[in-house]
Design a protein around this motif. Structure first.
Motif, short mmCIF file in Angstrom:
data_model
loop_
_atom_site.label_atom_id
_atom_site.label_comp_id
_atom_site.label_asym_id
_atom_site.label_seq_id
_atom_site.Cartn_x
_atom_site.Cartn_y
_atom_site.Cartn_z
N ALA A 98 0.86 -1.18 0.00
CA ALA A 98 0.00 0.00 0.00
C ALA A 98 0.90 1.23 0.00
N LYS A 99 0.97 1.91 -1.14
CA LYS A 99 1.82 3.10 -1.24
C LYS A 99 1.00 4.38 -1.29
N LYS A 100 -0.21 4.30 -1.82
CA LYS A 100 -1.04 5.50 -1.92
C LYS A 100 -1.56 5.87 -0.53
N LEU A 101 -1.57 7.17 -0.26
CA LEU A 101 -2.02 7.65 1.04
C LEU A 101 -3.42 7.15 1.37
N ARG A 102 -4.30 7.15 0.38
CA ARG A 102 -5.67 6.69 0.60
C ARG A 102 -5.69 5.24 1.06
N ASP A 103 -4.91 4.38 0.40
CA ASP A 103 -4.86 2.96 0.76
C ASP A 103 -4.29 2.76 2.17
N ARG A 104 -3.29 3.56 2.50
CA ARG A 104 -2.68 3.47 3.83
C ARG A 104 -3.67 3.91 4.91
N LYS A 105 -4.45 4.96 4.61
CA LYS A 105 -5.44 5.45 5.57
C LYS A 105 -6.53 4.40 5.81
N VAL A 106 -6.92 3.70 4.76
CA VAL A 106 -7.95 2.66 4.90
C VAL A 106 -7.45 1.55 5.81
N GLN A 107 -6.21 1.10 5.63
CA GLN A 107 -5.68 0.04 6.48
C GLN A 107 -5.62 0.49 7.94
N ARG A 108 -5.22 1.72 8.15
CA ARG A 108 -5.17 2.24 9.52
C ARG A 108 -6.57 2.33 10.12
N ALA A 109 -7.52 2.82 9.33
CA ALA A 109 -8.90 2.95 9.80
C ALA A 109 -9.47 1.59 10.20
N LEU A 110 -9.14 0.55 9.45
CA LEU A 110 -9.65 -0.78 9.77
C LEU A 110 -9.12 -1.27 11.12
N LEU A 111 -7.91 -0.91 11.47
CA LEU A 111 -7.38 -1.30 12.78
C LEU A 111 -8.05 -0.53 13.91
N GLN A 112 -8.60 0.63 13.57
CA GLN A 112 -9.32 1.43 14.56
C GLN A 112 -10.77 1.59 14.10
N PHE A 113 -11.37 0.47 13.73
CA PHE A 113 -12.72 0.40 13.19
C PHE A 113 -13.77 1.02 14.11
N PHE A 114 -13.50 1.05 15.40
CA PHE A 114 -14.44 1.51 16.42
C PHE A 114 -14.49 3.03 16.53
N ALA A 115 -13.51 3.73 15.96
CA ALA A 115 -13.45 5.19 16.06
C ALA A 115 -14.48 5.80 15.10
N PRO A 116 -15.36 6.67 15.60
CA PRO A 116 -16.40 7.24 14.74
C PRO A 116 -15.87 7.92 13.48
N GLU A 117 -14.72 8.58 13.58
CA GLU A 117 -14.19 9.28 12.41
C GLU A 117 -13.74 8.32 11.30
N ASN A 118 -13.62 7.03 11.62
CA ASN A 118 -13.23 6.04 10.62
C ASN A 118 -14.42 5.31 10.01
N TYR A 119 -15.63 5.61 10.48
CA TYR A 119 -16.82 4.87 10.06
C TYR A 119 -16.94 4.74 8.54
N PHE A 120 -16.89 5.85 7.83
CA PHE A 120 -17.15 5.81 6.39
C PHE A 120 -16.04 5.10 5.62
N SER A 121 -14.80 5.25 6.06
CA SER A 121 -13.69 4.52 5.41
C SER A 121 -13.83 3.02 5.62
N VAL A 122 -14.17 2.63 6.84
CA VAL A 122 -14.33 1.21 7.17
C VAL A 122 -15.52 0.64 6.38
N ARG A 123 -16.61 1.38 6.34
CA ARG A 123 -17.81 0.91 5.63
C ARG A 123 -17.49 0.68 4.15
N GLU A 124 -16.83 1.65 3.53
CA GLU A 124 -16.49 1.52 2.11
C GLU A 124 -15.56 0.32 1.88
#
Length: 180
Positions: A98-124
């Motif tokens: 994962a080199k693109k910033l967007r892809d990296r953010k998605v992986q991070r969001a999945l590890l913190q799936f419970f954080a409300p600010e990550n909801y839409f990234s995790v859902r997508e």
């Protein structure tokens, strides 16, 4: 090849066994102690599917990591070689990276799936991965069916961020466009 193998770490069941032994030893000693696992997002070899599986593992065990390290290439490191070349230098086989910033953010969001600010990234990510069964209100679901109010507020703030910058100018309307 699994991400843990690429990281030169033991299999997941080794961690689970260690966690059980640690808990038992803490009880025997009469001490309240906690494990603080170290998680890295976007390590070479890690895919969205791997992160979803890890998120499910975390949810099942009640882990909610507050801190997640993003993979940062470091000089003279095998993982850095994998990151830049996309190859495992030992086998010369391709490694997902994962080199693109967007892809990296998605992986991070999945590890913190419970954080409300990550909801839409995790859902997508869950929808794109065909894992919609993890969206809902059941105990096995990672995120609720409806976004929490904090997630909506975070999305609104993010959408309005460009307008808050000094010197921001709203784009000119095109012919036929309705006024805002």
């Amino acid at each position: 090849m699994s991400v843990l193998t690429l990281m030169k770490k033991p299999a997941q069941n080794t961690f689970e066994e260690f966690a059980q032994r640690f808990e038992a030893a803490s009880k025997r000693a009469g001490k309240e102690q906690y494990l603080v696992p170290y998680f890295i997002a976007s390590h070479p070899g890690s895919t969205v599917a791997d992160m979803i599986d890890l998120a499910v593992f975390l949810k099942q065990r009640g882990y909610r990591p507050r801190q997640v390290q993003d993979f940062i290439p470091a000089p003279m490191d095998v993982a850095t070689c994998m990151y830049w070349t996309g190859l495992n230098p030992h086998s010369m086989k391709p490694v997902d990276t994962a080199k693109k910033l967007r892809d990296r953010k998605v992986q991070r969001a999945l590890l913190q799936f419970f954080a409300p600010e990550n909801y839409f990234s995790v859902r997508e990510a869950l929808m794109q991965a065909g894992r919609a069964e993890l969206i809902g209100d059941g105990p096995e679901c990672l995120i609720p069916a409806r976004p929490p109010s904090e997630a909506l507020a975070a999305r609104r703030t993010e959408a309005n961020a460009p307008a808050a910058r000094p010197g921001y100018r709203r784009p000119a309307r095109t012919r036929g466009e309705r006024p805002r």
